[in-house]
Design a protein around this motif. Sequence first.
Motif, mmCIF file in Angstrom:
data_model
loop_
_atom_site.group_PDB
_atom_site.id
_atom_site.type_symbol
_atom_site.label_atom_id
_atom_site.label_comp_id
_atom_site.label_asym_id
_atom_site.label_seq_id
_atom_site.Cartn_x
_atom_site.Cartn_y
_atom_site.Cartn_z
ATOM 1 N N TYR A 5 8.613 -101.738 -35.881
ATOM 2 C CA TYR A 5 10.010 -102.098 -35.628
ATOM 3 C C TYR A 5 10.136 -103.553 -35.210
ATOM 4 N N LYS A 6 11.253 -104.128 -35.528
ATOM 5 C CA LYS A 6 11.641 -105.438 -35.026
ATOM 6 C C LYS A 6 13.129 -105.331 -34.737
ATOM 7 N N LEU A 42 13.366 -109.641 -31.187
ATOM 8 C CA LEU A 42 12.102 -109.201 -30.605
ATOM 9 C C LEU A 42 11.061 -109.223 -31.710
ATOM 10 N N PRO A 43 10.122 -110.195 -31.661
ATOM 11 C CA PRO A 43 9.095 -110.284 -32.706
ATOM 12 C C PRO A 43 8.214 -109.035 -32.726
ATOM 13 N N LEU A 44 7.707 -108.701 -33.887
ATOM 14 C CA LEU A 44 6.820 -107.544 -34.019
ATOM 15 C C LEU A 44 5.636 -107.648 -33.060
ATOM 16 N N LEU A 66 29.950 -106.080 -19.600
ATOM 17 C CA LEU A 66 30.703 -106.911 -20.535
ATOM 18 C C LEU A 66 32.111 -106.374 -20.735
ATOM 19 N N ASP A 67 32.989 -107.201 -21.255
ATOM 20 C CA ASP A 67 34.375 -106.835 -21.530
ATOM 21 C C ASP A 67 34.434 -105.946 -22.774
ATOM 22 N N SER A 68 35.394 -105.052 -22.818
ATOM 23 C CA SER A 68 35.502 -104.134 -23.958
ATOM 24 C C SER A 68 35.775 -104.850 -25.280
ATOM 25 N N GLN A 69 36.257 -106.098 -25.199
ATOM 26 C CA GLN A 69 36.508 -106.863 -26.427
ATOM 27 C C GLN A 69 35.263 -107.607 -26.928
ATOM 28 N N ASP A 70 34.206 -107.626 -26.110
ATOM 29 C CA ASP A 70 32.962 -108.281 -26.521
ATOM 30 C C ASP A 70 32.253 -107.426 -27.570
ATOM 31 N N THR A 71 31.327 -108.052 -28.268
ATOM 32 C CA THR A 71 30.582 -107.356 -29.319
ATOM 33 C C THR A 71 29.090 -107.502 -29.068
ATOM 34 N N VAL A 72 28.372 -106.401 -29.196
ATOM 35 C CA VAL A 72 26.913 -106.425 -29.131
ATOM 36 C C VAL A 72 26.408 -105.548 -30.270
ATOM 37 N N LEU A 73 25.803 -106.183 -31.272
ATOM 38 C CA LEU A 73 25.247 -105.453 -32.398
ATOM 39 C C LEU A 73 23.735 -105.358 -32.240
ATOM 40 N N PHE A 74 23.226 -104.166 -32.390
ATOM 41 C CA PHE A 74 21.796 -103.892 -32.277
ATOM 42 C C PHE A 74 21.309 -103.599 -33.685
ATOM 43 N N VAL A 75 20.524 -104.504 -34.243
ATOM 44 C CA VAL A 75 20.033 -104.347 -35.612
ATOM 45 C C VAL A 75 18.544 -104.073 -35.544
ATOM 46 N N GLU A 76 18.174 -102.964 -36.140
ATOM 47 C CA GLU A 76 16.803 -102.483 -36.087
ATOM 48 C C GLU A 76 16.244 -102.524 -37.502
ATOM 49 N N THR A 86 11.942 -101.921 -45.087
ATOM 50 C CA THR A 86 12.374 -100.719 -45.788
ATOM 51 C C THR A 86 13.825 -100.357 -45.472
ATOM 52 N N THR A 87 14.265 -100.607 -44.236
ATOM 53 C CA THR A 87 15.620 -100.222 -43.827
ATOM 54 C C THR A 87 16.118 -101.134 -42.714
ATOM 55 N N MET A 88 17.443 -101.364 -42.692
ATOM 56 C CA MET A 88 18.089 -102.064 -41.580
ATOM 57 C C MET A 88 19.135 -101.112 -41.007
ATOM 58 N N LEU A 89 19.068 -100.843 -39.723
ATOM 59 C CA LEU A 89 20.038 -99.978 -39.059
ATOM 60 C C LEU A 89 20.820 -100.821 -38.068
ATOM 61 N N GLN A 90 22.157 -100.788 -38.158
ATOM 62 C CA GLN A 90 22.995 -101.575 -37.242
ATOM 63 C C GLN A 90 23.858 -100.649 -36.407
ATOM 64 N N THR A 91 23.886 -100.911 -35.104
ATOM 65 C CA THR A 91 24.706 -100.133 -34.173
ATOM 66 C C THR A 91 25.525 -101.101 -33.330
ATOM 67 N N ASP A 92 26.821 -100.842 -33.206
ATOM 68 C CA ASP A 92 27.672 -101.615 -32.298
ATOM 69 C C ASP A 92 27.594 -100.920 -30.940
ATOM 70 N N LEU A 93 26.859 -101.526 -30.018
ATOM 71 C CA LEU A 93 26.609 -100.883 -28.719
ATOM 72 C C LEU A 93 27.864 -100.733 -27.872
ATOM 73 N N MET A 94 28.889 -101.523 -28.149
ATOM 74 C CA MET A 94 30.127 -101.435 -27.370
ATOM 75 C C MET A 94 31.043 -100.327 -27.899
ATOM 76 N N ARG A 95 30.805 -99.854 -29.109
ATOM 77 C CA ARG A 95 31.723 -98.891 -29.723
ATOM 78 C C ARG A 95 31.063 -97.592 -30.169
ATOM 79 N N ASP A 96 29.906 -97.683 -30.806
ATOM 80 C CA ASP A 96 29.269 -96.501 -31.386
ATOM 81 C C ASP A 96 28.645 -95.635 -30.310
#
Length: 98
Positions: A5-6, A42-44, A66-76, A86-96
């Motif tokens: 993972y990275k 985060l390097p491998l 953080l404020d509810s209008q801020d954005t934090v995307l977690f891309v795995e 092989t795959t990229m998974l994106q999660t919006d930590l403030m919403r999802d």
Amino acid sequence: MDIQYKTIIIYSVSNDQSKRSFEEELEKYGLERVGTQDIFALPLEEYRTKVQAFKAYLRAYSRKHLDSQDTVLFVESRMNENRTLTTMLQTDLMRDNE
């Protein structure tokens, strides 16, 4: 097949103090700034944490500090043993919710 993972965190935080605290938190867990943008990765080679546990921690931290209008995307990114993406998974930590 041993999957590696990275993690990449892309964020937009409106309050400067909250942004600095968030960035310090990312650095504490071994993430490094990528370029001059609001992106940390985060390097491998540095990967020491379980991705799902770190994602859950970062979600809780983000929603608390953080404020509810801020954005934090977690891309795995998931890679095979040849380090081929092989795959990229994106999660919006403030919403999802998972």
